[in-house]
Design a protein around this motif. Structure first.
Motif, mmCIF file in Angstrom:
data_model
loop_
_atom_site.group_PDB
_atom_site.id
_atom_site.type_symbol
_atom_site.label_atom_id
_atom_site.label_comp_id
_atom_site.label_asym_id
_atom_site.label_seq_id
_atom_site.Cartn_x
_atom_site.Cartn_y
_atom_site.Cartn_z
ATOM 1 N N TYR A 1 0.716 -1.418 0.282
ATOM 2 C CA TYR A 1 -0.051 -0.075 -0.037
ATOM 3 C C TYR A 1 0.823 1.377 -0.048
ATOM 4 O O TYR A 1 0.388 2.205 -0.601
ATOM 5 C CB TYR A 1 -0.742 0.017 1.370
ATOM 6 C CG TYR A 1 -1.859 -0.992 1.326
ATOM 7 C CD1 TYR A 1 -2.597 -1.609 -0.082
ATOM 8 C CD2 TYR A 1 -2.273 -1.838 2.460
ATOM 9 C CE1 TYR A 1 -3.476 -2.563 0.060
ATOM 10 C CE2 TYR A 1 -3.133 -2.751 2.204
ATOM 11 C CZ TYR A 1 -3.864 -3.240 1.187
ATOM 12 O OH TYR A 1 -4.709 -4.237 1.186
ATOM 13 N N GLY A 2 1.888 1.106 0.768
ATOM 14 C CA GLY A 2 3.003 2.465 0.753
ATOM 15 C C GLY A 2 3.404 2.532 -0.477
ATOM 16 O O GLY A 2 3.571 3.698 -1.176
ATOM 17 N N LEU A 3 3.870 1.695 -1.289
ATOM 18 C CA LEU A 3 4.231 1.698 -2.779
ATOM 19 C C LEU A 3 3.268 2.401 -3.514
ATOM 20 O O LEU A 3 3.796 3.305 -4.206
ATOM 21 C CB LEU A 3 4.955 0.276 -3.282
ATOM 22 C CG LEU A 3 6.002 -0.352 -2.754
ATOM 23 C CD1 LEU A 3 6.397 -1.733 -3.093
ATOM 24 C CD2 LEU A 3 7.351 0.771 -3.071
ATOM 25 N N PHE A 4 2.109 2.020 -3.578
ATOM 26 C CA PHE A 4 0.998 2.363 -4.287
ATOM 27 C C PHE A 4 0.853 3.843 -3.809
ATOM 28 O O PHE A 4 0.167 4.783 -4.849
ATOM 29 C CB PHE A 4 -0.244 1.249 -4.386
ATOM 30 C CG PHE A 4 -0.188 0.261 -5.142
ATOM 31 C CD1 PHE A 4 0.284 0.435 -6.383
ATOM 32 C CD2 PHE A 4 -0.472 -0.762 -4.545
ATOM 33 C CE1 PHE A 4 0.534 -0.897 -7.203
ATOM 34 C CE2 PHE A 4 -0.034 -2.280 -5.424
ATOM 35 C CZ PHE A 4 0.092 -1.896 -6.460
ATOM 36 N N ALA A 5 0.977 4.113 -2.849
ATOM 37 C CA ALA A 5 0.552 5.752 -2.319
ATOM 38 C C ALA A 5 1.650 6.553 -2.916
ATOM 39 O O ALA A 5 1.177 7.516 -3.487
ATOM 40 C CB ALA A 5 0.756 5.663 -0.794
ATOM 41 N N ILE A 6 2.704 6.205 -2.933
ATOM 42 C CA ILE A 6 3.715 6.943 -3.503
ATOM 43 C C ILE A 6 3.842 7.117 -4.914
ATOM 44 O O ILE A 6 4.012 8.007 -5.779
ATOM 45 C CB ILE A 6 5.065 6.522 -2.997
ATOM 46 C CG1 ILE A 6 6.270 7.853 -3.152
ATOM 47 C CG2 ILE A 6 5.825 5.466 -3.728
ATOM 48 C CD1 ILE A 6 5.996 9.092 -2.293
ATOM 49 N N ALA A 7 3.220 5.865 -5.523
ATOM 50 C CA ALA A 7 2.889 5.942 -6.917
ATOM 51 C C ALA A 7 2.058 7.024 -7.438
ATOM 52 O O ALA A 7 1.984 7.632 -8.449
ATOM 53 C CB ALA A 7 2.734 4.563 -7.628
#
Length: 307
Positions: free
Chosen positions: A160-166
């Motif tokens: 979820y963190g990776l998708f948030a920054i994406a």
């Protein structure tokens, strides 16, 4: 002890954010008062000077950001896993997301000129780190000791963190693309762009942002797949049922399909541009509804626990 960690985390993030914004404003003010607007290359000269200022994070500041990430990580661990229990909620989810986002920014900044992003990432991380003080989570006692659940929890939060920054990258790319078209249109529009237009000039090139965007999405997709698989295994272990089609599962599967379709289209036909960026944001919105959104509705609006 926790309140000290909260204060130190917010102070470090906030101090670095203020330092970055002051450096940016100083150079931006100098650029506006410098070269006359009649010269055709003034926009590019100002953009280069702003990028230079935004890339001016000193070794001391990088070290302080590393300390902030360590302190924030310790804070998350002590507040989420107190004494063999587990406390979690939407505020903890957002705090963990922006902790990971700040960490990704710190790592990638060694390889790409990304320091202009700290003007946005660090203030958000500072605010998110304080959210659990105002919105407490719920105890998840039955699952805290299960190794499979802890693995599922860690993988899910990293995904979820990776998708948030994406998603943040996608928003910035939409603004940067619009800014690029404005620069091509006329220099006068550049001069009237204001602080937002000047700040956009500190961002990396669109191709750099695009490369990072799809790297983040590819890594997030792999981890989201593992999240769904580990969630199925954990559900089988807990309730002897492989899949429960509740709102969280439906939106998580929908976002998985949408991100998978995006990566497939990118690989097969080289899909890019505004349509692809909007697809990224729509996919992230579905994931947000599955994760943070559902917790916010249950905990804050309905005052009901959700696990």
């Amino acid at each position: 002890m926790d309140i000290v960690l909260y204060a130190l985390t917010a102070l470090l993030y906030g101090g670095l954010a203020v330092t970055g914004w002051r450096a940016y404003r100083t150079v931006a003010a100098g650029g506006r008062g410098g070269a006359p607007a009649m010269f055709p290359n003034v926009a590019h000269v100002e953009a280069r000077s702003l990028r230079a200022a935004a890339s001016g994070m000193t070794p001391t500041e990088r070290g302080l950001l590393c300390v902030a990430l360590v302190v924030h990580g310790v804070l998350l661990h002590t507040t989420i896993f107190p004494r063999d229990a587990m406390v979690f909620g939407f505020a903890f989810a957002l705090s963990a997301m922006f902790w990971l986002g700040a960490g990704i920014y710190w790592i990638e900044s060694f390889f790409f000129p990304l320091d202009g992003l700290r003007l946005l990432v660090l203030p958000l991380a500072a605010g998110a780190s304080l959210l659990p003080l105002f919105f407490g989570g719920v105890r998840v006692l039955p699952y805290a000791a299960a190794p499979l659940f802890k693995l599922h929890f860690i993988i899910a939060n990293v995904a979820y963190g990776l998708f948030a920054i994406a998603a943040l990258h996608a928003v910035l790319m939409l603004f940067a693309e619009r800014r690029l078209h404005a620069l091509r249109g006329s220099i006068e529009r550049h001069a009237a762009g204001g602080w937002l237009a000047s700040w956009l000039d500190t961002l990396p090139a669109l191709l750099t942002l695009e490369k990072l965007l799809f790297r983040l999405i590819a890594a997030g997709f792999v981890l989201l797949t593992l999240t769904l698989l580990s969630g199925i295994l954990f559900s089988e272990q807990l309730v002897d049922r492989a899949l429960t089609l509740d709102h969280k599962t439906v939106f998580a599967l929908l976002s998985w399909v949408m991100f998978g379709a995006l990566l497939t289209a990118r690989r097969v036909s080289g899909w890019r541009g505004r349509a692809a960026l909007r697809w990224v944001l729509a996919s992230f919105a579905a994931l947000l509804l599955a994760y943070v959104g559902s917790r916010f509705v249950f905990e804050v609006l309905l005052h009901r626990p959700v696990v």
